[in-house]
Enzyme design. Structure first.
Site, PDB file in Angstrom:
ATOM      1  N   GLY A 168      23.538   8.430 -32.562  1.00  0.00           N
ATOM      2  CA  GLY A 168      23.179   9.242 -31.401  1.00  0.00           C
ATOM      3  C   GLY A 168      23.638   8.635 -30.094  1.00  0.00           C
ATOM      4  CB  ALA A 169      24.171   5.124 -29.027  1.00  0.00           C
ATOM      5  N   GLY A 179       0.811  -1.207   0.000  1.00  0.00           N
ATOM      6  CA  GLY A 179       0.000   0.000   0.000  1.00  0.00           C
ATOM      7  C   GLY A 179       0.847   1.260   0.000  1.00  0.00           C
ATOM      8  N   GLY A 180       0.428   2.227   0.807  1.00  0.00           N
ATOM      9  CA  GLY A 180       1.153   3.498   0.883  1.00  0.00           C
ATOM     10  C   GLY A 180       2.586   3.335   1.338  1.00  0.00           C
TER      11      GLY A 180
END
Length: 510
Positions: A404-405, A169-170
């Protein structure tokens, strides 16, 4: 006075027993240590200073006023690990299932506030069933107060969560906002909604382990950074891990004395790269040989294994390692690897930890699932992280650095401080065959012509000379001298200072 001391001793004895001998025995039968036993393993002997041992809950509903146990299900305070200060809380599952009440939360908040004030990390040992149902909104407010401290402390002091039992839960959101999460195999789990709720709502039958166990979170969800066999091993590994980290963002990591010479040459690295450029090799062989005494603490080893991240030392100084792994997906960047590495780079930058990057990347992983999954935005996270990092950045290109890598992997163009290449490095928009097939597709099926162009392209770009001639590479180095050259670079960068444009904060592509 005697009566007060006697009553005090009774309260302390009650607090130390937690939920009582039967529940302690039940904890042991599950192969788990108690909350206090865990602190004994984690902290230096005799160093723990406990706070709020006598605190009790304030709930009077549902018969709760009849059961009050000093400490209220969590042990809080501070101590040392290898002589360095750390604040801790350890939830006690034997007391109300470790559930969080208003006072339980207040105890955690108190040590988090003090840790921020004095500049010391917080380690939370989580073993809790969640919010205390009998308290209703007070327990929810308690969680929110802890969440706010997690946010306030982020980037100021290291926060480490160790999941040693249920976390539901939380309760999962506080660990989720900390810097690192570690779990115990077969005895810890994390989920927002448990198996019973899942079955009611979606009609799926699932076990606690399959829904949110250590294997799930270290290999599929990437929630956890590592998992260990049992409580003792986990806590000992946390001690080892802690020693790589600074106490706060105002300090540097501790220097660990080493007998490993900075100028140590490693002849075996000259033969690490296979003659066939499409053949894989283990990048970990390079990492373990370059770092001090082969000591490397890998983070998320079983998730997105096409990129390697973790902590090591060079000349006793902690460094963050980021490296492509040619053995997995040929070292391509994809959604998971970009997210994994980006968060790690940002942590290192927060806490003044230099970054050492080993590059062998043929590009971003192609495919419909990657594009539809948002590789553009997720890949940009790693680019953004390297570009914004102001810590010393040393990069070594071992073989492929395509497209781009190449830019993304801590290139000179993203303010890389020192960028080296091995003679085997290939820096280009793409591999020779693919490039020629695109550039000369109108040539049709003239195989000989295409092969000639491939060789021409390979001669031009299948080496680091063009990049070096442009100044994008500071030097082409002999592989066996890699450790020596990185150590020299880090020493030179020790007092690096880089001013950034003022802003409240940036907006990383989340």
């Amino acid at each position: 006075m005697y009566d007060i001391l006697k009553k005090l001793e009774e309260k302390r004895t009650s607090a130390k027993l937690g939920g009582g001998l039967k529940r302690i025995e039940a904890q042991h039968q599950k192969g788990k240590l108690t909350a206090r036993e865990r602190l004994d393993v984690l902290l230096d002997p005799g160093s723990f200073e406990e706070w709020d041992m006598l605190v009790e809950h304030r709930c009077h509903d549902f018969g709760m006023e009849k059961t009050k146990i000093p400490g209220d299900g969590v042990i809080t305070g501070y101590g040392t690990i290898e002589g360095r200060m750390v604040f801790v809380f350890s939830q006690d599952f034997t007391v109300f299932g470790g559930s969080l009440s208003e006072t339980h939360a207040e105890k955690i908040v108190k040590i988090m506030d003090k840790a921020l004030q004095v500049g010391a990390p917080v380690i939370g040992l989580n073993d809790s069933g969640g919010a205390r149902i009998q308290e209703g909104v007070e327990s929810l407010a308690g969680y929110a107060a802890v969440f706010q401290r997690n946010v306030d402390a982020s980037g100021v002091i290291p926060q480490i969560s160790v999941i040693m039992g249920p976390c539901a839960g939380g309760a999962v959101y506080s660990p989720a906002m900390t810097d690192f999460i570690f779990m115990v195999k077969d005895s810890s789990y994390m989920f927002v909604t448990g198996p019973d709720v899942v079955k009611t709502v979606t009609h799926e039958s699932v076990t606690h382990e399959r829904l949110g166990g250590a294997k799930v979170h270290t290999s599929k969800s990437s929630i956890a950074d590592a998992a260990f066999e049992n409580d003792v091993e986990t806590l000992l590994e946390i001690r080892r891990f802690f020693n790589f980290l600074p106490l706060s963002n105002r300090e540097t990591s501790p220097i660990t004395p080493t007998s490993d010479p900075a100028d140590r040459k490693i002849p075996s690295l000259d033969k690490l790269i296979p003659p066939n450029s499409s053949e894989g090799y283990d990048m970990k062989d390079l990492i373990y040989q370059v770092v001090d005494e082969g000591d490397f603490f890998e983070i998320q080893p079983t998730f997105a294994a096409n990129i390697i991240i973790g902590f090591a030392r060079l000349e006793g100084q902690t460094v963050g390692i980021v490296a492509n792994q040619p053995l997995v997906l040929a070292g391509c960047l994809d959604i998971d690897s970009a997210r994994k590495a980006a968060r790690f780079v940002r942590f290192c930058d927060c806490f003044n930890i230099p970054l050492v990057t080993f590059v062998d990347v043929p590009g971003f992983l192609p495919g419909i699932s990657q594009e539809h999954g948002g590789i553009i935005k997720h890949g940009a996270k790693l680019l953004f992280a390297f570009a914004e990092a102001t810590v010393p950045k040393v990069t070594v290109i071992t073989r492929k650095a395509y497209g781009g890598a190449y830019d993304v992997m801590s290139s000179k163009h993203l303010q890389g401080d020192v960028n080296y290449a091995w003679p085997s490095a290939e820096i280009a928009v793409m591999g020779p065959k693919g490039a020629i097939e695109i550039m000369f597709r109108k040539e049709g099926g003239d195989k000989k012509k295409l092969e000639h162009y491939v060789e021409e392209y390979r001669e031009k770009f299948a080496n680091p000379l063009v990049a070096a001639s442009r100044g994008y590479i500071d030097d082409i180095i002999i592989p066996q001298e890699t450790r020596m050259r990185i150590c020299r670079s880090l020493k030179m960068l020790k007092n690096k200072s880089l001013e950034k444009i003022w802003k409240k904060h940036n907006n990383i592509p989340l």
